[in-house]
Design an enzyme around this catalytic site. Structure first.
Site, PDB file in Angstrom:
ATOM      1  N   CYS A 131       0.937  -0.433  -8.920  1.00  0.00           N
ATOM      2  CA  CYS A 131       2.302   0.512  -7.982  1.00  0.00           C
ATOM      3  C   CYS A 131       3.398   0.406  -8.839  1.00  0.00           C
ATOM      4  O   CYS A 131       4.174   1.919  -8.655  1.00  0.00           O
ATOM      5  CB  CYS A 131       2.676   0.014  -6.820  1.00  0.00           C
ATOM      6  SG  CYS A 131       2.776  -1.796  -7.593  1.00  0.00           S
TER       7      CYS A 131
ATOM      8  N   GLY B  41       0.999  -1.155   0.514  1.00  0.00           N
ATOM      9  CA  GLY B  41      -0.134  -0.163   0.367  1.00  0.00           C
ATOM     10  C   GLY B  41       0.803   1.673   0.123  1.00  0.00           C
ATOM     11  O   GLY B  41       2.222   1.273  -0.243  1.00  0.00           O
ATOM     12  N   SER B  42       0.637   2.582   0.989  1.00  0.00           N
ATOM     13  CA  SER B  42       1.046   3.384   0.366  1.00  0.00           C
ATOM     14  C   SER B  42       1.979   3.907   1.631  1.00  0.00           C
ATOM     15  O   SER B  42       1.996   3.266   2.462  1.00  0.00           O
ATOM     16  CB  SER B  42      -0.401   4.598   0.518  1.00  0.00           C
ATOM     17  OG  SER B  42      -0.550   4.964   1.682  1.00  0.00           O
TER      18      SER B  42
ATOM     19  N   VAL C 155       0.561   4.802   4.872  1.00  0.00           N
ATOM     20  CA  VAL C 155       0.533   3.921   6.159  1.00  0.00           C
ATOM     21  C   VAL C 155       0.873   2.741   6.485  1.00  0.00           C
ATOM     22  O   VAL C 155       1.275   2.117   8.073  1.00  0.00           O
ATOM     23  CB  VAL C 155      -1.030   3.073   5.284  1.00  0.00           C
ATOM     24  CG1 VAL C 155      -2.283   2.200   5.907  1.00  0.00           C
ATOM     25  CG2 VAL C 155      -2.160   3.875   5.322  1.00  0.00           C
ATOM     26  N   GLY C 156       1.762   2.432   5.642  1.00  0.00           N
ATOM     27  CA  GLY C 156       3.349   1.630   5.400  1.00  0.00           C
ATOM     28  C   GLY C 156       4.138   2.092   6.871  1.00  0.00           C
ATOM     29  O   GLY C 156       4.486   1.451   7.547  1.00  0.00           O
TER      30      GLY C 156
ATOM     31  N   GLU D 264       5.784  -3.691   0.946  1.00  0.00           N
ATOM     32  CA  GLU D 264       5.589  -2.672  -0.777  1.00  0.00           C
ATOM     33  C   GLU D 264       5.142  -1.491  -0.628  1.00  0.00           C
ATOM     34  O   GLU D 264       3.173  -1.682  -0.995  1.00  0.00           O
ATOM     35  CB  GLU D 264       5.148  -4.516  -1.402  1.00  0.00           C
ATOM     36  CG  GLU D 264       5.676  -5.536  -1.217  1.00  0.00           C
ATOM     37  CD  GLU D 264       6.871  -5.983  -1.580  1.00  0.00           C
ATOM     38  OE1 GLU D 264       7.259  -5.356  -2.711  1.00  0.00           O
ATOM     39  OE2 GLU D 264       7.761  -6.799  -1.594  1.00  0.00           O
TER      40      GLU D 264
HETATM   41  P1  NAD Z   1      -3.167   1.992   0.792  1.00  0.00           P
HETATM   42  O1  NAD Z   1      -2.002   2.359   1.893  1.00  0.00           O
HETATM   43  O2  NAD Z   1      -3.965   3.546   1.291  1.00  0.00           O
HETATM   44  O3  NAD Z   1      -4.417   0.782   2.135  1.00  0.00           O
HETATM   45  C1  NAD Z   1      -3.718   0.110   1.978  1.00  0.00           C
HETATM   46  C2  NAD Z   1      -4.063  -0.888   2.845  1.00  0.00           C
HETATM   47  O4  NAD Z   1      -3.856  -0.831   4.081  1.00  0.00           O
HETATM   48  C3  NAD Z   1      -5.691  -1.606   3.298  1.00  0.00           C
HETATM   49  O5  NAD Z   1      -6.585  -2.979   3.417  1.00  0.00           O
HETATM   50  C4  NAD Z   1      -6.496  -0.430   3.927  1.00  0.00           C
HETATM   51  O6  NAD Z   1      -7.621  -1.329   4.017  1.00  0.00           O
HETATM   52  C5  NAD Z   1      -5.255  -0.287   4.948  1.00  0.00           C
HETATM   53  N1  NAD Z   1      -5.066   1.003   5.498  1.00  0.00           N
HETATM   54  C6  NAD Z   1      -5.377   2.099   5.177  1.00  0.00           C
HETATM   55  N2  NAD Z   1      -5.876   2.876   5.974  1.00  0.00           N
HETATM   56  C7  NAD Z   1      -5.333   2.358   6.916  1.00  0.00           C
HETATM   57  C8  NAD Z   1      -4.837   3.093   7.893  1.00  0.00           C
HETATM   58  N3  NAD Z   1      -4.969   4.391   8.596  1.00  0.00           N
HETATM   59  N4  NAD Z   1      -4.402   1.899   9.370  1.00  0.00           N
HETATM   60  C9  NAD Z   1      -4.909   0.655   8.844  1.00  0.00           C
HETATM   61  N5  NAD Z   1      -4.555  -0.273   7.815  1.00  0.00           N
HETATM   62  C10 NAD Z   1      -5.091   1.140   6.731  1.00  0.00           C
HETATM   63  O7  NAD Z   1      -3.169   1.897   0.259  1.00  0.00           O
HETATM   64  P2  NAD Z   1      -4.062   1.819  -1.408  1.00  0.00           P
HETATM   65  O8  NAD Z   1      -4.785   3.228  -1.070  1.00  0.00           O
HETATM   66  O9  NAD Z   1      -5.471   0.873  -1.011  1.00  0.00           O
HETATM   67  O10 NAD Z   1      -3.133   1.657  -2.360  1.00  0.00           O
HETATM   68  C11 NAD Z   1      -2.441   2.672  -3.592  1.00  0.00           C
HETATM   69  C12 NAD Z   1      -0.800   2.981  -3.428  1.00  0.00           C
HETATM   70  O11 NAD Z   1      -0.504   1.405  -2.527  1.00  0.00           O
HETATM   71  C13 NAD Z   1       0.001   3.369  -3.800  1.00  0.00           C
HETATM   72  O12 NAD Z   1       1.129   4.242  -3.523  1.00  0.00           O
HETATM   73  C14 NAD Z   1       0.573   2.296  -4.660  1.00  0.00           C
HETATM   74  O13 NAD Z   1       2.238   2.760  -5.578  1.00  0.00           O
HETATM   75  C15 NAD Z   1       0.639   1.458  -3.431  1.00  0.00           C
HETATM   76  N6  NAD Z   1       0.946  -0.356  -4.167  1.00  0.00           N
HETATM   77  C16 NAD Z   1       1.847  -0.811  -3.559  1.00  0.00           C
HETATM   78  C17 NAD Z   1       2.794  -2.172  -4.537  1.00  0.00           C
HETATM   79  C18 NAD Z   1       3.580  -3.089  -4.651  1.00  0.00           C
HETATM   80  O14 NAD Z   1       3.497  -4.435  -4.560  1.00  0.00           O
HETATM   81  N7  NAD Z   1       4.806  -2.371  -4.185  1.00  0.00           N
HETATM   82  C19 NAD Z   1       1.475  -2.788  -5.005  1.00  0.00           C
HETATM   83  C20 NAD Z   1       0.332  -1.980  -4.763  1.00  0.00           C
HETATM   84  C21 NAD Z   1       0.161  -0.770  -4.707  1.00  0.00           C
END
Ligand code: NAD
Length: 475
Positions: free
Chosen positions: A256, A200-201, A204-205, A222
């Site tokens: 991503c 994810g982002s 949140v990471g 990731e």
């Molecule tokens: P996100 O970080 O908003 O959400 C990812 C996960 O985290 C979801 O399951 C969500 O429910 C959970 N989440 C969201 N907010 C949270 C919080 N405050 N506390 C705990 N958990 C929370 O990301 P997204 O919008 O789903 O995806 C987009 C991002 O992911 C982009 O930055 C993209 O580059 C990245 N991404 C990376 C890869 C990779 O393989 N490196 C692949 C796909 C997407």
């Protein structure tokens, strides 16, 4: 033909605590450790996908307007390839190996014994809601762990489908699903896991890593970022433009590792724009909205953000949009240049499209003076997840390989490295921590435990024990 029905369910997810303690109980039984049991669960995962392909395609269509061809290629096909690769190599990976010992410790023997970590949490995003949840799961199961899956709430049809299917294919509870958004994930993150895989982002990471630190849980993160493209291959302009357009606009740019922006010299910009326009028409037809192969933006919030990015740019391809169906055409834009001396892309760039990860179908072309200047732009900011180079010059290709740092470098294509099961997939610096796929998943979810056995006689350790009349003897 794209599927027309989506699967939904009203089934309630088990609360986080129950899911984790249940998965821990199964792990504690020892039943996930034997190789045969790992292979059996990998085959169950395979069956979960192959026996429900129509329902998976329907859910992806409902969540993202993802057509059947794209769903097969980027979600179902890649995940099955990962499972098959793992099943083929698992026995070899899992073999314990002899560990090297210094002469001074002999007589003794050591082995490196791979052991599972325990319960692994997999948190997935919405953009590839099947692949990014089940591909890591293959590695988690291969390494002999149990898993708790947290699909994205922003892909609700896929999340509900997975939550319904998992208990059917893993009736012993070795894999469990907790659905939900921030509150449910927060509750999950308060539990103790033995590893967390988060996709994810970066924002949140950081939250995930902070929560993991409480329990000293290792993480694989990731993340995303702005993946650049360098283009100077005039001899292959049309092919390069087609590959750039495909990599960028697949899944409506919500990938991503999608190219985020293209750098080239100012004299090449007009020809590249024309070639990209032609490539988009070739791939998705004169009006991508009417076909089954072009996706939609995940929700209104993201749609508004992306349409907002077009403001203040010169739209040279696409640009048309319709909020009622979250359609944004594959778009190429030019951006007025930054002031003298400041980098074209990065935190000080003139326009937000050059400052934030785009994550949608908007592709800025950024003129820079030379390949060296492009390297300076890349090095001026966070390390990207991927770097794509289209150059016929071996010197230029080496320049990018050796003078920049990124999760991966691909010459002459985009996205394809993610489908190479033997290669580690992951970021570096701000684009991620750790890597997975194939043996790299297996390593990430395994502890390599040295087991050393030293006979009590002869008592050579006596030399390491005081009194040290002639100095310590174990050198
Ligand atoms: P996100 O970080 O908003 O959400 C990812 C996960 O985290 C979801 O399951 C969500 O429910 C959970 N989440 C969201 N907010 C949270 C919080 N405050 N506390 C705990 N958990 C929370 O990301 P997204 O919008 O789903 O995806 C987009 C991002 O992911 C982009 O930055 C993209 O580059 C990245 N991404 C990376 C890869 C990779 O393989 N490196 C692949 C796909 C997407």
């Amino acid at each position: 033909m794209a599927p027309t029905t989506a699967t939904t369910t009203t089934e309630l997810s088990p609360p986080a605590r129950a899911a984790v303690s249940g998965a821990r109980r199964v792990f504690g039984s020892g039943d996930t450790r034997p190789l045969a049991a790992r292979a059996r669960r990998l085959r169950a995962l395979r069956a979960l996908i192959t026996e429900n392909e129509a329902a998976i395609e329907a859910a992806l269509w409902s969540d993202l307007h993802k057509g059947s061809g794209e769903a097969q290629l980027t979600e179902i096909g890649v995940t099955l390839a990962e499972i098959d690769h793992t099943l083929r190599h698992l026995r070899r990976w899992a073999r314990s190996r002899r560990g090297p010992l210094p002469l001074a410790l002999l007589p003794a023997r050591a082995r490196l014994v791979p052991e599972p970590l325990g319960v692994v949490l997999v948190i997935a995003p919405w953009n590839y809601p099947v692949q990014l949840l089940l591909d890591p799961l293959a590695g988690v199961l291969a390494a002999g762990n149990t898993a708790v899956l947290k699909p994205s709430e922003l892909a609700p049809a896929t999340s509900a489908l997975i939550a319904r299917l998992v208990p059917r294919y893993f009736p012993d509870g070795a894999v469990r699903v907790v659905e939900g958004g921030v509150p449910e994930t927060t509750e999950l993150l308060a539990q103790r896991f033995d590893h967390i895989v988060f996709t994810g982002s970066g924002t949140v990471g950081r939250i995930v890593m902070r929560a993991a630190a409480e329990h000293l849980t290792p993480v694989t993160l990731e993340l995303g970022g702005k993946s650049p493209v360098w283009f100077d291959d005039d001899a292959h302009l049309r092919q390069a433009a087609r590959r750039i357009a495909w990599a960028k606009f697949t899944n409506a740019g919500q990938t991503c590792i999608a190219p985020d922006y293209v750098m080239t010299t100012p004299d090449r910009v007009p020809a590249l724009v024309d070639a990209l326009k032609e490539a988009v028409a070739d791939l998705w037809g004169p009006d991508p909205r009417t076909g089954d192969d072009y996706g939609r933006i995940v929700d209104e919030r993201q749609f508004d953000r992306l349409v907002g990015l077009l403001e203040g740019t010169e739209v040279v391809v696409g640009g048309d949009h319709d909020r009622s169906e979250r359609y944004l055409a594959p778009s190429v834009v030019l951006v007025p240049s930054s002031g003298e001396g400041s980098l074209a892309v990065g935190p000080d760039a003139a326009h937000p499209v050059l400052r934030d990860e785009i994550f949608g179908p908007v592709l800025p072309i950024v003129p820079v003076a030379s390949a060296e200047e492009a390297v300076r732009v890349i090095n001026g900011w966070d390390k990207p997840l991927a770097l794509y180079v289209f150059s016929s010059s071996a010197r230029t290709r080496r320049l990018f390989e050796q003078r920049t740092s990124s999760g991966a470098v691909v010459h002459g294509a985009g996205l394809v490295h993610a489908a190479a099961t033997g290669l580690p997939f992951g970021g570096v610096g701000a684009s991620g921590i750790g890597a997975y796929h194939g043996v790299h998943s297996w390593r990430a979810f395994t502890h390599l435990k040295p087991v050393l056995r030293k006979p009590l006689t002869p008592d050579t350790l006596r030399l390491a024990q005081p009194p040290f009349t002639d100095g310590p003897g174990l050198r």
